[in-house]
Scaffold this motif. Structure first.
Motif: not given
Lengths: 611, 376
Positions: A116, A118-119, B114-115, B117-118, B121-122, B132
């Motif tokens: 983890l 990354d953040p 954070i969310a 960016e995740k 990423a996918n 989203c």
């Protein structure tokens, strides 16, 4: 927690499991939080006892002890027979620590399995290595479960062991800790006195105490604490009880000793320590000023940094040849007159509009003023006068004829600060007992009542702003002379808040408290930009300041060194209750008098009545 | 506070301060009037001497520029409004300024970052943006609410009956702690949200207003949340309980209202609004740091005071007025007065608005709603 105290447990395993689980999880989450903020790994660089104990491990180990202590605290109830603490509490502490260690082990598993990074910037292999003692997963988990349980047990055991043991342990632990923290200071000082051998014996080469010195010094402290048990308290009590000439004599001796120490010690200190002391002095000066505004008058000024900035900029403009608009290049001493004028004027300008506001609005509006002043100094609009974001550079030091005070010679700066601090302490001390000081305290306690008593609240509040502003501006002037340049970024709101923390942690309304607060916080942790003794804390000191502020407000709002009057105010309910309980023994009339006027209980030392 | 009934001796002294305050009031009003007049003159005829008096190279604003300022002020202001709701409600119920509320907003924005960016990423962010967005809003609301409730439980509940300044100081500590905790967790770098899809961010033209889609979204979401909150507070039982607790805690408890629970709900609702605000901030400015919460927080408090603290509609209106003032005033009042680099003074303008409101109408534009003891 209350239910626990009410019903007596039948056996040691008959725990209040919900309570235990809750504290165990709190312990675990505190540990995980600490790790993920990155504190242990960063602080691991600082050794406390050679390579056996680093500051990082100390911080982690502290948590289970603390939580173990708190979770097994018995809530003593008045009038109810409280059970004796024993095995039951030990089990509580043990299980709490065990759960904490378990949560930490889970974190370790998590570190191993997922990435983890990354953040979470501290989700790193270093943390894993730190937690497992570089010995692999299984060892780490077992070790943390074991140490967690053991430390929880230790924390709980502190309740069980006799008071002498508790006291001695506390003295030894804190003594050793401070000895280790003060490493830089002590080695610097002993170098000055030519006692290098002492340092070599005391401290290991890579920092931290050596094992032998730990044992020896620990023993010495233990013996000393056993020997002096009760005596120190008796001496201070006797000093407090002294009256008249006797007290005056004792105070004079105390004063002379402190003055000589302040003057002589810096001569033996090196550059770094003097620099540190000078920084402490600058913040002490600010804290003394804020102590008048917040501590005495009860006006929560969050924009206090504005006066600091005014002092700094006035000095810069008047003394620096590089001042962009008006550069009279005055002497520091002459410019000081204008500094005082400018600060007093700013104090009035900021004070007047906020004086009628509710206490909390006042806080936010002063915060706003603090920001406005910084933004103005930074803006292009006033740039031609104050240099904008580039600031004003090339501020000369203080030319005293026989010596020049400037930043490259921190010792001289320290003496300069010392003079100002002495003035500030004397002023605050005299003001405290004066008519104005008593008016401030009355306003702090209850504004409407104070007004009804004939105190001119508007004037008194304005005076608080002005006096506070002048002290802060002195500090700004010294800063300008010390650093030699002045930038708007030195005057962030952060500074105001750090000074507030200093005043609150030390003890609002108490000069000794403010002294202790600035030495402990600024000296050890460091100011907004200035490093303290524990330089490793650089990234975490603001976090710690935040925690300290919350903790002090919750647990000890009167501060480390409380002022008698202030703590009576804050614990008014308890005092009233005590007075009420005592009232049964006293005759009625006296009981009423004590309950009705808690601030005039004997021992406060100050008369409460206006002439 | 009623300070006017005083003895004659101090009344004289009081007058000096009052005279000074009147002077400040007159001065500020004169400044604003002169600035505005100069601006208006400039708009009518760019070359007259009055308009040129202070600022010879002022160009004035075109209609589009003015509309642009207005739109940006409105969208920023509606965000202040969303945060201000939390301040206003907590102040109404507990009577103290929750200084750490700005940090709740920051937690929302950070969670959103954070969310998202995740998701980016996918690849989900591009494929199914609306889903989203919903998910990150939910997450941000969850974490913000969680932070707010935790804060109440740990730091504020034990201080329920202490002097007013004590919880305020505590909340400063909480704010400091959260800022630096987040700094420790996620590092000091500024984090930027992933790119928004073009259909959202492109310029649209509505009623001759050129408005970026993002800003439109902010306005719509803020309006919807506001209506939802209004419904909760005015039409549901929970809301009734909240209003009752705000009016008088003891009597509310006697009426069978669980005061603790209601206070937690208040924090939760405020936190949720701040969470939504955080996401909107992220979408609009696309960058978040651990300090993101500080200034918007203080300004949102200003907005709450402008609208009248404790007054929910007022908080939103105050936010919008503050946002517009902050974006328009530098160009309309300061620029014609010949102040260079006006955009740097945006924050100073916001704080000046606070001082102005407290000097002229301390109860806010729409009146405060506080229990009798808090008004003291």
């Amino acid at each position: 927690m209350n239910a626990r105290a009410m019903t007596l447990p039948r056996s040691a395993v008959d725990q209040d499991w919900r309570h235990v689980l809750r504290w165990g999880l709190i312990c675990g989450l505190a540990l995980v939080g600490l790790c993920l903020v990155g504190m242990p790994v960063e602080l691991d660089k600082r050794a406390i006892i050679e390579r056996h104990l680093s500051l990082g491990y100390l911080f982690v180990l502290m948590v289970p002890i603390g939580v173990g202590w708190v979770s097994s605290t018995l809530v003593a109830l008045e009038g109810v027979e409280n059970r004796r603490q024993g095995l039951y509490d030990l089990v509580t502490g043990l299980v709490v620590g065990l759960i904490g260690g378990g949560v930490l082990s889970l974190l370790m598993v998590g570190l191993d399995v997922w990435n983890l990074r990354d953040p979470l910037v501290n989700w790193s292999p270093q943390l894993f290595r730190f937690l497992t003692y570089e010995n692999g997963m299984g060892f780490g988990a077992a070790a943390w479960l074991g140490t967690g349980a053991l430390l929880g047990l230790v924390g709980a055991a502190l309740h069980v062991v006799p008071a002498v043991v508790r006291r001695t342990t506390a003295f030894v632990v804190f003594g050793l800790f401070f000895l280790s923290v003060l490493e830089a200071a002590i080695s610097d000082l002993s170098e000055g006195f030519g006692l290098e051998s002492l340092t070599d014996w005391l401290y290991a080469k890579k920092g931290g105490l050596t094992v032998t010195s730990t044992v020896v010094v620990g023993l010495v402290i233990a013996l000393a604490s056993l020997a002096t048990r009760g005596r120190v308290k008796a001496v201070t009590e006797r000093y407090r009880d002294m009256e008249g000439v006797e007290r005056q004599k004792a105070s004079t001796i105390l004063f002379v000793v402190i003055a000589v120490l302040c003057i002589v010690l810096p001569m033996f200190l090196g550059k770094i320590m003097n620099e540190l002391l000078a920084n402490v002095g600058i913040f002490l000066l600010l804290a003394l000023g804020l102590n008048i505004v917040v501590g005495l008058a009860g006006l929560l000024d969050l924009g206090y940094v504005a006066f600091f900035a005014v002092g700094g900029y006035t000095t810069a403009v008047l003394t620096s040849p590089n001042s962009p608009w008006f550069a009279p290049e005055l002497h520091f001493g002459v410019s000081l007159v204008f500094v005082v004028l400018a600060a007093a004027l700013t104090g009035l300008m900021i004070g007047a509009p906020v004086i009628r506001m509710r206490g909390d609005y006042l806080a936010i509006v002063t915060l706003g003023f603090g920001e406005i002043i910084r933004l103005l100094f930074m803006s292009d609009w006033l740039g031609p006068y104050f240099g904008g974001a580039q600031g004003i550079t090339n501020i000369p030091g203080v030319d005293l004829g026989f010596a020049t005070v400037k930043g490259t010679d921190p010792r001289s700066v320290f003496y300069l600060v010392l003079v100002f601090c002495a003035i500030a302490i004397y002023t605050s001390w005299r003001l405290q007992a004066s008519r104005l000081g008593r008016a401030w305290m009355a306003i702090r306690e209850d504004e409407q009542v104070a007004e009804a008593m004939g105190i001119n609240t508007v004037n008194a509040k304005l005076m608080a702003f002005v006096v506070g502003a002048v002290l802060a501006s002195f500090s700004g002037a010294v800063l300008a002379a010390k650093v030699g340049s002045i930038f708007p970024t030195s005057f962030m709101i952060l500074v105001s808040i750090i000074i507030l923390v200093v005043v609150i942690v030390g003890g609002m309304g108490n000069i000794a408290g403010v002294l202790v607060g600035s030495f402990v916080l600024i000296g050890v942790l460091g100011g907004p930009k200035q490093p303290g003794l524990l330089q490793e804390f650089q990234n975490y000191k603001l976090l710690i300041y935040g925690v300290l502020l919350v903790f002090m407000m919750l647990k000890r709002p009167e501060g480390l060194v409380p002022s008698a009057r202030r703590s009576r105010e804050l614990h008014q309910d308890e005092f009233l209750q005590d007075a009420w309980l005592e009232g049964d023994k006293l005759d009625d009339e006296e009981g009423v008098a004590v309950a009705a006027a808690p601030t005039t209980v004997p021992g406060g030392g100050e008369g409460g009545e206006e002439e | 506070m009623s300070t006017h009934a005083l003895t004659t001796k101090s009344a004289k002294r009081l007058a000096a301060v009052d005279r000074f305050l009147t002077f400040i009031r007159v001065f500020l009003v004169a400044l604003i009037v002169v600035g505005l007049l100069a601006f208006v003159w400039q708009q009518i005829d760019a070359d007259n001497p009055f308009a040129r008096w202070r600022n010879p190279d002022a160009r004035g604003l075109t209609g589009d520029q003015f509309k642009g300022l207005l739109i940006s002020g409105l969208s920023q202001g509606s965000m202040y409004g969303l945060i201000a709701l939390g301040y206003s409600m907590v102040y109404g119920v507990l009577g103290f300024i929750n200084f750490a509320h700005g940090e709740v907003f920051m937690v929302g924005a950070m969670t959103g970052f954070i969310a998202s960016e995740k998701f980016a990423a996918n690849g989900m962010w591009e494929q199914n943006f609306v889903l989203c967005l919903l998910l990150i809003v939910l997450m941000a609301v969850f974490f913000s609410t969680f932070t707010a409730v935790l804060m109440e439980r740990i730091a504020y509940r034990p201080l329920r009956n202490s002097p007013r300044l004590i919880p305020l100081i505590t909340s400063i500590g909480v704010s400091f702690f959260i800022q630096n905790f987040v700094l420790g967790l996620f590092g000091p770098a500024s984090k930027s949200y992933p790119r928004l899809p073009d259909w959202l961010s492109k310029q649209r033209s509505i009623l001759t207003f050129e408005i970026a889609g993002t800003r439109l979204l902010v306005l719509v979401v803020a309006a919807v949340s506001m209506v939802g909150l209004w419904y909760v507070v005015e039409r549901t039982k929970t809301g009734k309980a909240m209003r009752a607790v705000a009016e008088d805690k003891e009597i509310a408890a006697l009426m069978g209202i669980d005061v603790n629970r209601t206070i937690v709900t208040t924090f939760a609702v405020g936190g949720a609004m701040a969470g939504i605000g955080g996401i909107l901030w992220g979408l609009m400015f696309r960058s978040v740091t651990h300090m993101t919460g500080f200034l918007p927080g203080v300004k949102a408090f200003t907005a709450a005071v402008v609208g009248g603290i404790g007054n929910i509609g007022g908080a939103m209106a105050g936010g919008i007025s503050l946002g517009s003032a902050e974006s328009i005033a530098p160009m309309v009042i300061l620029e014609p007065l010949g102040v260079p680099g006006v955009s740097q003074l945006k924050d100073a303008v916001a704080f000046t608005v606070l001082v102005l409101v407290l000097l002229f109408k301390p109860s806010g534009l729409f009146g405060e709603r506080l229990s009798a003891e808090d008004r003291a």
